[in-house]
Structures are given as structure tokens and as C-alpha cells.
Scaffold this motif. Structure first.
Motif, PDB file in Angstrom:
ATOM      1  N   UNK A   1       0.835  -1.212   0.000  1.00  0.00           N
ATOM      2  CA  UNK A   1       0.000   0.000   0.000  1.00  0.00           C
ATOM      3  C   UNK A   1       0.865   1.256   0.000  1.00  0.00           C
ATOM      4  N   UNK A   2       1.954   1.240   0.769  1.00  0.00           N
ATOM      5  CA  UNK A   2       2.862   2.380   0.794  1.00  0.00           C
ATOM      6  C   UNK A   2       3.501   2.574  -0.579  1.00  0.00           C
ATOM      7  N   UNK A   3       3.854   1.467  -1.236  1.00  0.00           N
ATOM      8  CA  UNK A   3       4.450   1.547  -2.565  1.00  0.00           C
ATOM      9  C   UNK A   3       3.457   2.128  -3.558  1.00  0.00           C
ATOM     10  N   UNK A   4       2.204   1.695  -3.494  1.00  0.00           N
ATOM     11  CA  UNK A   4       1.170   2.222  -4.384  1.00  0.00           C
ATOM     12  C   UNK A   4       0.988   3.709  -4.139  1.00  0.00           C
ATOM     13  N   UNK A   5       0.941   4.122  -2.861  1.00  0.00           N
ATOM     14  CA  UNK A   5       0.824   5.547  -2.544  1.00  0.00           C
ATOM     15  C   UNK A   5       2.004   6.329  -3.103  1.00  0.00           C
ATOM     16  N   UNK A   6       3.213   5.814  -2.949  1.00  0.00           N
ATOM     17  CA  UNK A   6       4.412   6.473  -3.459  1.00  0.00           C
ATOM     18  C   UNK A   6       4.355   6.579  -4.977  1.00  0.00           C
ATOM     19  N   UNK A   7       3.952   5.506  -5.627  1.00  0.00           N
ATOM     20  CA  UNK A   7       3.849   5.519  -7.094  1.00  0.00           C
ATOM     21  C   UNK A   7       2.809   6.534  -7.555  1.00  0.00           C
ATOM     22  N   UNK A   8       1.676   6.614  -6.837  1.00  0.00           N
ATOM     23  CA  UNK A   8       0.645   7.592  -7.188  1.00  0.00           C
ATOM     24  C   UNK A   8       1.172   9.018  -7.064  1.00  0.00           C
ATOM     25  N   UNK A   9       1.917   9.279  -5.989  1.00  0.00           N
ATOM     26  CA  UNK A   9       2.492  10.611  -5.778  1.00  0.00           C
ATOM     27  C   UNK A   9       3.471  10.945  -6.901  1.00  0.00           C
ATOM     28  N   UNK A  10       4.338   9.991  -7.236  1.00  0.00           N
ATOM     29  CA  UNK A  10       5.321  10.228  -8.293  1.00  0.00           C
ATOM     30  C   UNK A  10       4.656  10.420  -9.653  1.00  0.00           C
ATOM     31  N   UNK A  11       3.674   9.584  -9.946  1.00  0.00           N
ATOM     32  CA  UNK A  11       2.978   9.697 -11.228  1.00  0.00           C
ATOM     33  C   UNK A  11       2.251  11.030 -11.335  1.00  0.00           C
ATOM     34  N   UNK A  12       1.542  11.426 -10.295  1.00  0.00           N
ATOM     35  CA  UNK A  12       0.836  12.706 -10.334  1.00  0.00           C
ATOM     36  C   UNK A  12       1.820  13.867 -10.377  1.00  0.00           C
ATOM     37  N   UNK A  13       2.974  13.712  -9.719  1.00  0.00           N
ATOM     38  CA  UNK A  13       4.000  14.760  -9.757  1.00  0.00           C
ATOM     39  C   UNK A  13       4.560  14.948 -11.153  1.00  0.00           C
ATOM     40  N   UNK A  14       4.828  13.846 -11.846  1.00  0.00           N
ATOM     41  CA  UNK A  14       5.331  13.940 -13.219  1.00  0.00           C
ATOM     42  C   UNK A  14       4.282  14.562 -14.124  1.00  0.00           C
ATOM     43  N   UNK A  15       3.029  14.174 -13.954  1.00  0.00           N
ATOM     44  CA  UNK A  15       1.951  14.764 -14.753  1.00  0.00           C
ATOM     45  C   UNK A  15       1.847  16.266 -14.490  1.00  0.00           C
ATOM     46  N   UNK A  16       1.982  16.651 -13.235  1.00  0.00           N
ATOM     47  CA  UNK A  16       1.922  18.077 -12.889  1.00  0.00           C
ATOM     48  C   UNK A  16       3.076  18.836 -13.536  1.00  0.00           C
ATOM     49  N   UNK A  17       4.293  18.265 -13.496  1.00  0.00           N
ATOM     50  CA  UNK A  17       5.444  18.921 -14.115  1.00  0.00           C
ATOM     51  C   UNK A  17       5.212  19.128 -15.611  1.00  0.00           C
ATOM     52  N   UNK A  18       4.622  18.159 -16.261  1.00  0.00           N
ATOM     53  CA  UNK A  18       4.342  18.287 -17.695  1.00  0.00           C
ATOM     54  C   UNK A  18       3.379  19.445 -17.958  1.00  0.00           C
ATOM     55  N   UNK A  19       2.350  19.549 -17.141  1.00  0.00           N
ATOM     56  CA  UNK A  19       1.395  20.659 -17.282  1.00  0.00           C
ATOM     57  C   UNK A  19       2.078  21.997 -17.028  1.00  0.00           C
ATOM     58  N   UNK A  20       2.907  22.041 -15.994  1.00  0.00           N
ATOM     59  CA  UNK A  20       3.617  23.278 -15.672  1.00  0.00           C
ATOM     60  C   UNK A  20       4.572  23.664 -16.794  1.00  0.00           C
ATOM     61  N   UNK A  21       5.189  22.680 -17.421  1.00  0.00           N
ATOM     62  CA  UNK A  21       6.078  22.979 -18.547  1.00  0.00           C
ATOM     63  C   UNK A  21       5.342  23.735 -19.631  1.00  0.00           C
ATOM     64  N   UNK A  22       4.135  23.307 -19.954  1.00  0.00           N
ATOM     65  CA  UNK A  22       3.363  23.982 -21.001  1.00  0.00           C
ATOM     66  C   UNK A  22       3.112  25.441 -20.631  1.00  0.00           C
ATOM     67  N   UNK A  23       2.730  25.671 -19.387  1.00  0.00           N
ATOM     68  CA  UNK A  23       2.461  27.043 -18.931  1.00  0.00           C
ATOM     69  C   UNK A  23       3.740  27.877 -18.902  1.00  0.00           C
ATOM     70  N   UNK A  24       4.810  27.301 -18.387  1.00  0.00           N
ATOM     71  CA  UNK A  24       6.074  28.036 -18.295  1.00  0.00           C
ATOM     72  C   UNK A  24       6.646  28.327 -19.681  1.00  0.00           C
ATOM     73  N   UNK A  25       6.519  27.400 -20.592  1.00  0.00           N
ATOM     74  CA  UNK A  25       7.032  27.627 -21.954  1.00  0.00           C
ATOM     75  C   UNK A  25       6.262  28.752 -22.648  1.00  0.00           C
TER      76      UNK A  25
END
Length: 174
Positions: free
Chosen positions: A9-33
Motif C-alpha cells: 500500500x505504501x508503494x502504491x501511494x508512493x507511485x501515485x504521488x510520483x505519477x501525479x507529480x510527473x503529470x503536474x510537471x508536464x502541465x507546468x512545462x506547457x504554462x512556463x514555456x
């Protein structure tokens, strides 16, 4: 009542955090660019219109925009620096891998933006075309560095992080 999570469960939570973080960075890249393209356009024409003899208002406006942009960049960089970069460094190495290059690019871009901010703050009431061009040149350099930096993150770092997440998911599903 306190609930304890299993390792899975901790691993799944960590993976969810990392996946959502990467998705957020991609969105932020579009705005920052988009914002980078705006400041690049403004910097590129700075001091170039022969009918304008005082560029102080344009420099002040660009200064304000850059301060706001850098605040967003700092917020964007926090997750990269605290989570993504260390995670990737575990696999690529700390001193010679892509993260070391990207951290250096962060510093170069910040240095050029800082030079623009310092230069724009030191200018007198009337800003000549030459002074405006000199100040803007630092932003043009920062733009080139950041554009290349974002491209590396999108083409190298994000896919690498996503592959690592896939590998972790597969490991824990065994």
C-alpha cells in the motif's frame, strides 16, 4: 484509531504521488514555456524600435513579468529538486548523469535572469536602446538555456522516470 499501511500500500501511494507529480510537471512545462515565449518576444524587440528613445517602461514591465515568472519557476523546481532529480540520480549517478547537467542549467538560467534583474534595477530614469538591449540579452540567454533544459526534461528525464515507475510497479506485482 490508527491504520497502518502494508508495504504494498505504501508503494502504491508512493507511485501515485510520483505519477501525479510527473503529470503536474508536464502541465507546468506547457504554462512556463508559454510565459518564456512571451518574455523572449519582449526581450528580442527590446531597444530595436528607432522611434523609441526611452525604454524604461518596457524594462520595468519586463522586470515585473520576470519576477513573477521566476516565482513560478522556483515552485516548479521544488518537486524536481526534492523528488524527481534524486529518484533519477539513483539510477543514472549523481555527478555525471543527466541530472547534474540539468542542475547546472538551472543555475545558468537563474544567473542570467539575476543579471537582467540587477541590470534593470540599476538603470537610470531614461533607458537608452543600447541599455535596454544589454539588459534584455541576459533574458535571451536564459531563454535558450531554459528551452534546451525543458526539452531534455521532456525527452530524457520524464520518460526515464516513467520507465522507473513502470519497473517498480512490475517488481511489486510479482
Amino acid at each position: 484509531m490508527m491504520q497502518t499501511l502494508s508495504r504494498e500500500d505504501q508503494t502504491v501511494d508512493t507511485l501515485d504521488v510520483l505519477t501525479s507529480g510527473i503529470d503536474q510537471l508536464k502541465e507546468e512545462h506547457a504554462e512556463l514555456k508559454k510565459k518564456m515565449a512571451d518574455f523572449y518576444g519582449a526581450a528580442k524587440i527590446m531597444g530595436r524600435d528607432p522611434s523609441v528613445t526611452d525604454w524604461s517602461n518596457a524594462i520595468k514591465s519586463l522586470h515585473t513579468d520576470i519576477v513573477s515568472f521566476m516565482e513560478e519557476m522556483e515552485q516548479h523546481s521544488v518537486w524536481e529538486d526534492q523528488v524527481l532529480f534524486p529518484m533519477v540520480q539513483e539510477y543514472t549517478g549523481k555527478d555525471m548523469g543527466p541530472v547534474a547537467v540539468m542542475e547546472h542549467e538551472h543555475e545558468l538560467a537563474k544567473m542570467n535572469v539575476q543579471r537582467f534583474l540587477e541590470k534593470s534595477e540599476s538603470l537610470s530614469a531614461a533607458v537608452s536602446p543600447e541599455q535596454a538591449q544589454e539588459a534584455a540579452s541576459y533574458l535571451l540567454q536564459a531563454y535558450v538555456i531554459l528551452t534546451d533544459h525543458f526539452k531534455k526534461e521532456e525527452e530524457v528525464l520524464f520518460p526515464l522516470a516513467e520507465q522507473m515507475l513502470t519497473d517498480i510497479e512490475q517488481f511489486f506485482s510479482l
